[in-house]
Design an enzyme around this catalytic site. Structure first.
Site, PDB file in Angstrom:
ATOM      1  CB  SER A  90      -0.950  -0.002   1.187  1.00 29.11           C
ATOM      2  OG  SER A  90      -0.210  -0.100   2.384  1.00 29.11           O
ATOM      3  CG  HIS A 145      -4.169  -1.285  -1.410  1.00 22.51           C
ATOM      4  ND1 HIS A 145      -4.732  -0.042  -1.592  1.00 22.51           N
ATOM      5  CD2 HIS A 145      -3.798  -1.340  -0.104  1.00 22.51           C
ATOM      6  CE1 HIS A 145      -4.689   0.632  -0.457  1.00 22.51           C
ATOM      7  NE2 HIS A 145      -4.128  -0.127   0.470  1.00 22.51           N
ATOM      8  CE  LYS A 179      -7.288  -0.623   2.121  1.00 20.03           C
ATOM      9  NZ  LYS A 179      -6.361  -1.582   2.680  1.00 20.03           N
TER      10      LYS A 179
HETATM   11  C1  LIG Z   1      -6.280  -1.927   4.055  1.00 21.65           C
HETATM   12  C2  LIG Z   1      -5.719  -3.247   4.244  1.00 21.65           C
HETATM   13  C3  LIG Z   1      -6.316  -4.165   5.124  1.00 21.65           C
HETATM   14  C4  LIG Z   1      -7.490  -3.785   5.977  1.00 21.65           C
HETATM   15  O1  LIG Z   1      -8.680  -3.790   5.266  1.00 21.65           O
HETATM   16  P1  LIG Z   1      -9.991  -3.166   5.918  1.00 21.65           P
HETATM   17  O2  LIG Z   1     -11.105  -3.768   5.167  1.00 21.65           O
HETATM   18  O3  LIG Z   1      -9.888  -1.685   5.781  1.00 21.65           O
HETATM   19  O4  LIG Z   1      -9.989  -3.574   7.359  1.00 21.65           O
HETATM   20  C5  LIG Z   1      -5.781  -5.416   5.222  1.00 21.65           C
HETATM   21  N1  LIG Z   1      -4.694  -5.789   4.501  1.00 21.65           N
HETATM   22  C6  LIG Z   1      -4.094  -4.938   3.647  1.00 21.65           C
HETATM   23  C7  LIG Z   1      -2.921  -5.407   2.866  1.00 21.65           C
HETATM   24  C8  LIG Z   1      -4.580  -3.641   3.493  1.00 21.65           C
HETATM   25  O5  LIG Z   1      -3.985  -2.799   2.650  1.00 21.65           O
END
Ligand SMILES: *Cc1c(COP(=O)(O)O)cnc(C)c1O
Length: 397
Positions: free
Chosen positions: A186, A214, A245
């Protein structure tokens, strides 16, 4: 009540403040989109993970409202007792077909999905191999297992093989070895070398898990994710996804073989002890999958916008790192300068957050932008123009 606690925390918070590490999020007064309202002013938004514009999509909103009318707002129970509604079943079925996986289990978020899955599969005497830049939720989930966690160098399958070899004598035939990686990282927007990881996992008989938070809705055909992007269906044991996301709602899931999903439905603790995803969330996500299955218009637009924005910045000589995804970091380096850069962007109508130490290494601070299919060309052009203007104001090249 512990009397000194307030004092300890007050001191810690002052410390954070002095170091410039105190988090004070901006409050958004509008729906999430390419333009948002903060302090009653309009800003172009380069900070959300709203890759496809689903956070305020009329079809998703309509689906959520209709579902509320029919089913109410929440399930009021954990899935295993009285919380499994037809919407959960439908979404699991839809996602499973979309991902071309044998099964899917829903969780309340991506973070929860990692906390659910890893400890349900891995126990104390097993070993986890984890990319050094994996997400915080993976790190926390690994800790819950009490297993040994061995970090391998970022994206480095040679280092990974070496580390698997090094523990060969310490493992028996029933020791589970699990390789875990983010799909898209990310902070840098780079991608896990999934075909090589599959080869390593096959060679050393490891479980392979990829957290594609992502990549969901971004990579692969119509946004099917990283496994589809590399055409590795059936070769990755567990795929974690988020609905928070690109899907624009909130929720998470795991996709994989029937037996694994069945096991998780018996044993993963947040499935057993935390209430199910809400009605409007599930309904909006079903609609999101419907839209993606029908058309690649949004994912195509996302990638066209991404290339356009990256090209514009590159032509102006900005260092945009190693990203191969819509996550576009603009590398600045020094922490205070990066924060200033972000503040000047804000003064000029651009909302793009500074990502600084300790989220990334010292001296590697950056402005992280995330491109969306919902950005218009004029948003991107204005963004590029302001980036260039702020660089001149700050006198950096
Ligand atoms: C954002 C993210 C999460 C968390 O996801 P949410 O649905 O916001 O709790 C988990 N793993 C990775 C790699 C992320 O980038």
């Amino acid at each position: 009540m512990m009397k000194v606690l307030s004092k300890i925390l007050d001191d810690e918070i002052s410390n954070l403040e002095k170091q410039g590490l105190l988090i004070t999020p901006k409050v958004i007064q509008s729906a999430i989109g390419p333009e948002i309202i903060i302090n009653s002013k309009k800003y172009i938004n380069f900070s959300s993970n709203n890759y496809l514009g689903f956070a305020n999509n009329p079809k998703l909103k309509k689906a959520a409202i209709s579902a509320i009318k029919k089913y109410g707002v929440g399930p009021a129970a954990v899935r295993t007792i009285a919380g499994t509604m037809v919407l959960h079943q439908e979404l699991e079925k839809k996602l499973s077909a979309f991902k071309k996986a044998e099964g899917v289990i829903l969780y309340q978020s991506g973070f929860v999905a990692n906390l659910s899955v890893i400890p349900a599969i891995i126990s104390e005497n097993d070993i986890i191999f984890s990319d050094e830049l994996n997400h915080a939720s993976i790190i926390d989930a690994c800790r819950l297992t009490k297993a040994q966690v061995i970090r391998f160098n970022h994206l480095d399958t040679v280092d990974l093989s070496k580390k698997i070899n090094a523990v060969k004598n310490k493992t028996s035939s029933d020791t589970k070895k699990m390789i875990i990686t983010d799909g898209v990282f990310s902070m840098d927007g780079d991608i896990a070398p999934l075909p090589d990881l599959v080869a390593v996992s096959e060679k050393y008989n490891c479980i392979l898990m990829v957290d594609d938070a992502h990549g969901e809705g971004v990579l692969g055909k119509n946004g099917r994710g990283i496994v589809d992007h590399f055409n590795l269906h059936g070769k990755v044991d567990i795929e974690i996804g988020t609905l928070s996301k690109a899907f624009g709602v909130v929720g998470g899931f795991a996709a994989g073989k029937k037996e694994i999903i069945q096991w998780l439905k018996q044993k993963s603790r947040p499935f057993l002890f935390s209430s199910a995803m809400t009605v409007p969330d599930a309904a909006a996500c079903i609609e999101a999958v419907n839209i993606l299955e029908k058309s690649d218009e949004l994912t195509k637009k996302l990638w066209t916008n991404t290339s356009y924005f990256k090209k514009g910045l590159k032509e102006l000589g900005f260092n945009i790192g190693e990203s191969v995804t819509p996550i576009t970091p603009i590398m600045i380096g020094e922490e205070i300068l990066t924060k200033k850069f972000s503040e000047y962007l804000f003064e000029n109508g651009i909302f793009a957050t500074a990502i600084c130490y300790p989220t990334v290494a010292k001296g590697k601070s950056r402005i992280r932008t995330i491109i969306s299919a919902s950005h218009k060309k004029s948003h991107l052009d204005y963004g590029i123009k302001v980036f260039s203007k702020v660089r001149k104001i700050l006198g950096i090249l």
